[in-house]
Motif scaffolding. Structure first.
Motif, PDB file in Angstrom:
ATOM      1  N   LEU A  50      59.198  93.196  38.417  1.00 19.82           N
ATOM      2  CA  LEU A  50      59.945  94.208  38.836  1.00 19.82           C
ATOM      3  C   LEU A  50      59.799  94.695  40.126  1.00 19.82           C
ATOM      4  N   TRP A  51      60.652  94.587  41.238  1.00 23.76           N
ATOM      5  CA  TRP A  51      60.338  95.067  42.700  1.00 23.76           C
ATOM      6  C   TRP A  51      61.478  96.012  43.137  1.00 23.76           C
ATOM      7  N   LEU A  52      60.933  97.057  43.874  1.00 25.37           N
ATOM      8  CA  LEU A  52      61.932  98.215  44.319  1.00 25.37           C
ATOM      9  C   LEU A  52      61.523  98.172  45.733  1.00 25.37           C
ATOM     10  N   THR A  53      62.521  98.136  46.717  1.00 28.98           N
ATOM     11  CA  THR A  53      62.248  98.286  48.202  1.00 28.98           C
ATOM     12  C   THR A  53      63.179  99.371  48.582  1.00 28.98           C
ATOM     13  N   HIS A  54      62.815 100.079  49.473  1.00 30.89           N
ATOM     14  CA  HIS A  54      63.653 101.090  50.267  1.00 30.89           C
ATOM     15  C   HIS A  54      63.537 101.203  51.620  1.00 30.89           C
ATOM     16  N   ALA A  55      64.482 101.446  52.359  1.00 35.36           N
ATOM     17  CA  ALA A  55      64.262 101.537  54.081  1.00 35.36           C
ATOM     18  C   ALA A  55      65.119 102.679  54.509  1.00 35.36           C
ATOM     19  N   TYR A  56      64.344 103.549  55.051  1.00 31.86           N
ATOM     20  CA  TYR A  56      64.969 104.887  55.497  1.00 31.86           C
ATOM     21  C   TYR A  56      64.857 104.747  57.088  1.00 31.86           C
ATOM     22  N   ARG A  57      66.072 105.149  57.881  1.00 36.74           N
ATOM     23  CA  ARG A  57      66.228 105.332  59.158  1.00 36.74           C
ATOM     24  C   ARG A  57      66.833 106.453  59.616  1.00 36.74           C
ATOM     25  N   HIS A  58      66.172 107.354  60.479  1.00 36.89           N
ATOM     26  CA  HIS A  58      66.707 108.350  61.294  1.00 36.89           C
ATOM     27  C   HIS A  58      66.859 107.980  62.916  1.00 36.89           C
ATOM     28  N   THR A  59      67.971 108.261  63.249  1.00 35.82           N
ATOM     29  CA  THR A  59      68.336 108.034  64.560  1.00 35.82           C
ATOM     30  C   THR A  59      68.777 109.424  65.483  1.00 35.82           C
ATOM     31  N   THR A  60      68.074 109.928  66.512  1.00 43.40           N
ATOM     32  CA  THR A  60      68.846 110.786  67.537  1.00 43.40           C
ATOM     33  C   THR A  60      69.197 109.877  68.600  1.00 43.40           C
ATOM     34  N   ALA A  61      70.120 110.222  69.270  1.00 45.43           N
ATOM     35  CA  ALA A  61      70.372 109.577  70.396  1.00 45.43           C
ATOM     36  C   ALA A  61      71.622 110.172  71.364  1.00 45.43           C
ATOM     37  N   SER A  62      71.802 109.763  72.681  1.00 50.59           N
ATOM     38  CA  SER A  62      72.515 110.174  73.614  1.00 50.59           C
ATOM     39  C   SER A  62      74.070 110.117  73.366  1.00 50.59           C
ATOM     40  N   ASP A  63      74.361 109.115  72.304  1.00 53.97           N
ATOM     41  CA  ASP A  63      75.858 108.888  72.087  1.00 53.97           C
ATOM     42  C   ASP A  63      75.740 108.662  70.644  1.00 53.97           C
ATOM     43  N   PRO A  64      76.617 109.668  69.941  1.00 54.95           N
ATOM     44  CA  PRO A  64      76.946 109.544  68.343  1.00 54.95           C
ATOM     45  C   PRO A  64      77.309 108.110  67.837  1.00 54.95           C
ATOM     46  N   GLU A  65      77.725 107.283  68.546  1.00 60.66           N
ATOM     47  CA  GLU A  65      77.861 105.911  68.226  1.00 60.66           C
ATOM     48  C   GLU A  65      76.611 105.231  67.814  1.00 60.66           C
ATOM     49  N   TYR A  66      75.681 105.452  68.556  1.00 55.92           N
ATOM     50  CA  TYR A  66      74.296 104.748  68.329  1.00 55.92           C
ATOM     51  C   TYR A  66      73.571 105.330  67.093  1.00 55.92           C
ATOM     52  N   VAL A  67      73.906 106.425  66.687  1.00 59.86           N
ATOM     53  CA  VAL A  67      73.375 107.182  65.494  1.00 59.86           C
ATOM     54  C   VAL A  67      73.971 106.450  64.202  1.00 59.86           C
ATOM     55  N   GLU A  68      75.480 106.271  64.056  1.00 54.91           N
ATOM     56  CA  GLU A  68      76.094 105.561  63.134  1.00 54.91           C
ATOM     57  C   GLU A  68      75.906 104.090  63.082  1.00 54.91           C
ATOM     58  N   ALA A  69      75.479 103.385  64.049  1.00 61.84           N
ATOM     59  CA  ALA A  69      75.467 101.892  64.151  1.00 61.84           C
ATOM     60  C   ALA A  69      74.903 101.303  63.119  1.00 61.84           C
ATOM     61  N   THR A  70      73.684 101.853  62.638  1.00 62.57           N
ATOM     62  CA  THR A  70      73.063 101.415  61.128  1.00 62.57           C
ATOM     63  C   THR A  70      72.972 102.019  59.939  1.00 62.57           C
ATOM     64  N   PRO A  71      72.818 101.849  58.961  1.00 67.97           N
ATOM     65  CA  PRO A  71      72.729 102.455  57.654  1.00 67.97           C
ATOM     66  C   PRO A  71      71.406 103.268  57.657  1.00 67.97           C
ATOM     67  N   SER A  72      71.505 104.406  57.304  1.00 63.15           N
ATOM     68  CA  SER A  72      70.148 105.282  57.049  1.00 63.15           C
ATOM     69  C   SER A  72      69.472 104.833  55.847  1.00 63.15           C
ATOM     70  N   HIS A  73      70.096 104.509  54.768  1.00 59.00           N
ATOM     71  CA  HIS A  73      69.301 103.886  53.643  1.00 59.00           C
ATOM     72  C   HIS A  73      69.872 102.483  53.162  1.00 59.00           C
ATOM     73  N   ILE A  74      68.786 101.780  52.704  1.00 56.11           N
ATOM     74  CA  ILE A  74      69.070 100.549  52.269  1.00 56.11           C
ATOM     75  C   ILE A  74      67.913 100.406  50.947  1.00 56.11           C
ATOM     76  N   TYR A  75      68.667 100.113  50.023  1.00 54.21           N
ATOM     77  CA  TYR A  75      67.686  99.869  48.720  1.00 54.21           C
ATOM     78  C   TYR A  75      67.861  98.477  48.023  1.00 54.21           C
ATOM     79  N   GLY A  76      66.820  98.118  47.306  1.00 52.52           N
ATOM     80  CA  GLY A  76      67.012  96.762  46.726  1.00 52.52           C
ATOM     81  C   GLY A  76      65.928  96.751  45.521  1.00 52.52           C
ATOM     82  N   LEU A  77      66.334  96.358  44.290  1.00 52.34           N
ATOM     83  CA  LEU A  77      65.600  96.287  43.297  1.00 52.34           C
ATOM     84  C   LEU A  77      66.079  94.644  42.673  1.00 52.34           C
ATOM     85  N   LEU A  78      64.787  94.003  42.231  1.00 49.72           N
ATOM     86  CA  LEU A  78      64.625  92.679  41.828  1.00 49.72           C
ATOM     87  C   LEU A  78      63.739  92.603  40.551  1.00 49.72           C
ATOM     88  N   GLY A  79      64.556  92.247  39.440  1.00 47.74           N
ATOM     89  CA  GLY A  79      63.791  92.253  38.158  1.00 47.74           C
ATOM     90  C   GLY A  79      63.891  90.573  37.718  1.00 47.74           C
TER      91      GLY A  79
END
Length: 163
Positions: A50-79
């Motif tokens: 069983l494998w569990l992965t998680h990625a968290y990202r936080h962005t501050t930027a001069s343009d809100p478009e840069y903040v929303e450009a990528t997901p802040s959470h990505i999860y994965g689970l493999l069994g």
């Protein structure tokens, strides 16, 4: 990570001799600071993994478009589980959070994806071989990056052998 001088596109409009024109100007318009963490945990016992992965990202930027450009959470689970007679099964679950990719007008809700795999290992001409049945995206269609990239269910077989 600090990103500066982000090359971005601005679309401008003008009227020349009664005709409407639009044109794009490329320039180093923005800055962004991206911080985050990636984690991974694994567990193995006997024939099960069983494998569990998680990625968290936080962005501050001069343009809100840069903040929303990528997901802040990505999860994965493999069994996976290895049965007798060299049969192996696996199931994987992925979650990608909401985002609004740059230069794309569509806001994408987060999506989930489930993949299944059943494989049989065998010997062929003295080489280790494997045949597998894979079903990707069991849960149905989702949008990847923009509304025109519809990812549908796929079912296929693979054959691997050495020589």
């Amino acid at each position: 990570e600090h990103i500066s001088d982000i090359i971005d596109i601005h679309t401008l409009h003008t009227t020349i001799l009664g005709n409407d024109w639009s044109y794009r100007v490329y320039g180093n318009y923005g800055r962004a600071d991206v911080t985050g963490i990636e984690t991974q945990a694994g567990w193995r016992t006997g024939n099960a993994r069983l494998w569990l992965t998680h990625a968290y990202r936080h962005t501050t930027a001069s343009d809100p478009e840069y903040v929303e450009a990528t997901p802040s959470h990505i999860y994965g689970l493999l069994g996976s589980y290895k049965f007798p007679a060299k049969v192996e099964t696996s199931i994987s679950f992925y979650h990608v959070g909401p985002m609004k990719p740059m230069l794309v007008s569509d806001f994408l809700n987060g999506h989930n994806r489930i993949d299944l795999r059943v494989a049989k290992q065998f010997k062929f001409a003295g080489s280790n071989s494997e045949i597998a049945l894979v079903t990707q995206n069991v849960t149905g269609t989702y949008l990847d990056y923009n509304a025109s990239n519809k990812i549908e269910r796929r079912v296929f077989m693979t054959l691997r052998t050495g020589f």
